[in-house]
Design an enzyme around this catalytic site. Structure first.
Site, PDB file in Angstrom:
ATOM      1  N   VAL A 255       0.836  -1.200   0.000  1.00 34.85           N
ATOM      2  CA  VAL A 255       0.000   0.000   0.000  1.00 34.85           C
ATOM      3  C   VAL A 255       0.870   1.250   0.000  1.00 34.85           C
ATOM      4  O   VAL A 255       0.617   2.201  -0.737  1.00 34.85           O
ATOM      5  CB  VAL A 255      -0.956   0.002   1.213  1.00 34.85           C
TER       6      VAL A 255
ATOM      7  N   PRO B 153      11.256   0.535   9.355  1.00 34.32           N
ATOM      8  CA  PRO B 153      12.460  -0.301   9.466  1.00 34.32           C
ATOM      9  C   PRO B 153      12.773  -0.959   8.124  1.00 34.32           C
ATOM     10  O   PRO B 153      11.866  -1.330   7.373  1.00 34.32           O
ATOM     11  CB  PRO B 153      12.066  -1.342  10.521  1.00 34.32           C
TER      12      PRO B 153
ATOM     13  N   GLY C  68      10.993  -3.965   6.769  1.00 33.57           N
ATOM     14  CA  GLY C  68       9.590  -3.823   6.380  1.00 33.57           C
ATOM     15  C   GLY C  68       9.388  -3.244   4.995  1.00 33.57           C
ATOM     16  O   GLY C  68       8.240  -3.065   4.554  1.00 33.57           O
TER      17      GLY C  68
ATOM     18  N   ASP D  77      -7.151   2.183   4.756  1.00 32.37           N
ATOM     19  CA  ASP D  77      -8.208   1.223   5.051  1.00 32.37           C
ATOM     20  C   ASP D  77      -9.013   1.562   6.311  1.00 32.37           C
ATOM     21  O   ASP D  77      -9.693   0.708   6.866  1.00 32.37           O
ATOM     22  CB  ASP D  77      -7.632  -0.200   5.175  1.00 32.37           C
TER      23      ASP D  77
END
Length: 268
Positions: free
Chosen positions: A37, A57, A60, A127
């Site tokens: 996303v 990080p 990620g 979301d």
């Protein structure tokens, strides 16, 4: 004046969003997160010429976000979000103009949202429509043309389907045609820069836009546009074959346009 009760006005349809083209060129946008996303958000921001700072990080980051950081001038802060990120971000040390959150941590997302509200920074929590100052729609892009379809956060996949349908039904070359119209507007403003000439410029440009097909507009050369501008002062718009006949330095007076050989006429 007619009685107000007899006049017809558009009906109010509540529950919508105010759809705007947000100009964020050279502004700083904080993206919290580095997954799929976030990758889509980052691409949208780069397309709008924003300065993007990603706080996430390294482990990620997905491949696309890593690519943007390595190749597209995106600044990366290798750690989780901290409240001071809303006060100062590298490399400028200024606060963000916008915050986009795309992490799989509802509690952390809500906390960032609340901090943004305290500082009056517009934010979007992926979301979570109730924690968004604005929504991302599904966008069709063709050069300068951008068409956004929004379902106000209720059906993103449906928005994408509608966007594809619209894109499939647009004329070929529409983006290039708009680009040429934009170039013509710039040339016209340079030729007639006075503010008081604005209404006349707009009316003439409207007539030009209505006079030619998308394909014809795409085919206009720089010489064609310069010749087209010669008709502005008389408030005329020539047919395309007249512009083609003027190529090579010819002027209207040199053309045998009134004997029917060029079928010269002027769009009313």
């Amino acid at each position: 004046m007619a009685n107000l009760k007899e006049q017809k006005f558009p009906e109010v349809q509540g529950g919508g969003s105010l759809i705007l083209a947000w100009q964020i060129k050279n502004k700083t946008v904080l993206v919290v997160g580095g997954g799929e996303v976030a990758a889509g958000r980052i691409l949208n921001l780069l397309n709008a010429d924003a300065h993007v700072v990603v706080v996430c990080p390294s482990e990620g980051l997905n491949p696309e976000v890593r690519h943007r950081i390595a190749n597209d001038g995106v600044t990366h802060v290798d750690r989780v979000f901290e409240p001071q990120d809303l006060e100062a971000l590298p490399p400028t040390g200024t606060s963000p103009d916008m915050v986009l959150v795309a992490v799989d941590d509802p509690a952390a997302s809500t906390q960032i949202w609340k901090l943004c509200k305290q500082r009056r920074i517009p934010a979007n929590i992926a979301d979570v429509p109730s924690e968004c100052d604005f929504y991302f729609g599904s966008v069709h892009r063709d050069g300068p043309l951008q068409i956004m379809v929004s379902t106000n956060g209720k059906g993103p996949r449906l928005a994408a389907s509608i966007r594809r349908w619209i894109g499939d039904h647009l004329p070929q070359g529409v983006g290039n045609a708009i680009e040429r119209i934009g170039e013509l507007r710039v040339k016209l403003r340079q030729m007639v820069p006075a503010i008081e000439d604005g209404p006349k410029r707009m009316r003439w440009m409207t007539r030009v836009s209505d006079a030619y097909s998308w394909d014809d507009m795409c085919a206009l050369t720089d010489e064609d546009m310069d010749n087209l501008l010669k008709f502005y002062q008389t408030n005329k718009v020539p047919e395309l074959h007249v512009l083609k006949a003027m190529r090579g330095g010819k002027v209207v007076e040199d053309l045998d346009v009134f004997d029917g050989s060029f079928g010269f006429s002027v769009v009313a």
